[in-house]
Design an enzyme around this catalytic site. Sequence first.
Site, mmCIF file in Angstrom:
data_model
loop_
_atom_site.group_PDB
_atom_site.id
_atom_site.type_symbol
_atom_site.label_atom_id
_atom_site.label_comp_id
_atom_site.label_asym_id
_atom_site.label_seq_id
_atom_site.Cartn_x
_atom_site.Cartn_y
_atom_site.Cartn_z
ATOM 1 N N LYS A 95 -1.915 -11.201 3.613
ATOM 2 C CA LYS A 95 -2.490 -12.278 4.429
ATOM 3 C C LYS A 95 -3.444 -13.099 3.575
ATOM 4 O O LYS A 95 -3.882 -12.688 2.498
ATOM 5 C CB LYS A 95 -3.238 -11.717 5.630
ATOM 6 C CG LYS A 95 -4.376 -10.735 5.303
ATOM 7 C CD LYS A 95 -5.683 -11.393 4.918
ATOM 8 C CE LYS A 95 -6.765 -10.389 4.529
ATOM 9 N NZ LYS A 95 -7.975 -11.045 3.932
ATOM 10 N N ASP A 222 -9.255 -4.626 8.658
ATOM 11 C CA ASP A 222 -8.231 -5.671 8.588
ATOM 12 C C ASP A 222 -6.866 -5.218 9.105
ATOM 13 O O ASP A 222 -5.981 -6.048 9.317
ATOM 14 C CB ASP A 222 -8.055 -6.157 7.142
ATOM 15 C CG ASP A 222 -9.234 -6.992 6.667
ATOM 16 O OD1 ASP A 222 -10.098 -7.332 7.504
ATOM 17 O OD2 ASP A 222 -9.292 -7.305 5.464
#
Length: 400
Positions: A95, A222
């Site tokens: 990401k 995350d």
Amino acid sequence: MASCNIFCSVKPQIDSFKKSCFSQSWSNRPHGSSFFNKNFQFRRSSFVIVKASDSRTSKKQVEITYNPEEKFNKLADEVDREAGLSRLTLFSPCKINVFLRITSKRDDGYHDLASLFHVISLGDKIKFSLSPSKSKDRLSTNVAGVPLDESNLIIKALNLYRKKTGTDNYFWIHLDKKVPTGAGLGGGSSNAATTLWAANQFSGCVATEKELQEWSGEIGSDIPFFFSHGAAYCTGRGEVVQDIPSPIPFDIPMVLIKPQQACSTAEVYKRFQLGLSSKVDPLSLLEKISTSGISQDVCVNDLEPPAFEVLPSLKRLKQRVIAAGRGQYEAVFMSGSGSTIVGVGSPDPPQFVYDDEEYKDVFLSEASFITRPANEWYVEPVSGSNIGDQPEFSTSFDMS
């Protein structure tokens, strides 16, 4: 006298089905998706037409069209139910943080953030195979320096899944690593999320996606993001995930440039000063991106100043990319806590990255924004490519 003409285009497909489909491992088909959707594409002519006509008037009396795809898909599902899943290969994408605001410091020592996370097309591949052992997992990888013991998030995810579900599956796992470590790209978090998804497939999906997402926050802030559909507004420590439609067109390319040096996340946060950070409302950044797209002024990262203190050469790299780009990038910014510099708008790095001795060992990759459909995992785009691949090493660790 009536005549009957039968046109059949199915038999060649059935022969192919017998020769190729049953010779492959049905257990590789991800749970809940049709094997035929990805590996066995029916041609448009795959149907049976039965026509009955009157030879005296040439008038068509009956026309029946039969498409056997649905029947074969049901057969594939029956085979899977009988055989059970034994092997699975999944894409584990990383990401970027399109913007990253640090909004406050918490009593527990962590910081609250507000960030637009988005999955991109660069990622690892993870191969899972059921192990006959009921007491240990075995992890191998293609790069040096990746921990293979219980400190690896893949093993942590498997231990977490067994703890939460009471299942007793153990695995042989091979990690084909493409995402650099210490890059601010969430590669390890993605590996953990992908592993939880895989473990759930092997167990017949005893947990919901929501449960997997909630559990994953216990081993990394995350990780829950990757259970979104690929674009999310994240708050808290990052574990509060608001799934949103992607505000960014998928055809916008980008280039990732990561120096060999990594940024220590702990050291970056240690040097962070809340009073010196941006005061812009993160929701206004999200709205501006949704309405006007990506630009330099919306790609705010409050961790850039402390990261540039930790690694001064990173600040110089960002400045040089902006200067050399001459408008080819819509925005140039650091992802996460570094040390990856992202240039959105072009897949090509500036020429100095190739020419200067200082940058001979940087990691380079082009990428694009991606998402995933509901109830399916991420799939690597066919066009995705790395400008520079990691050197390969073969290592394994057998846990007792």
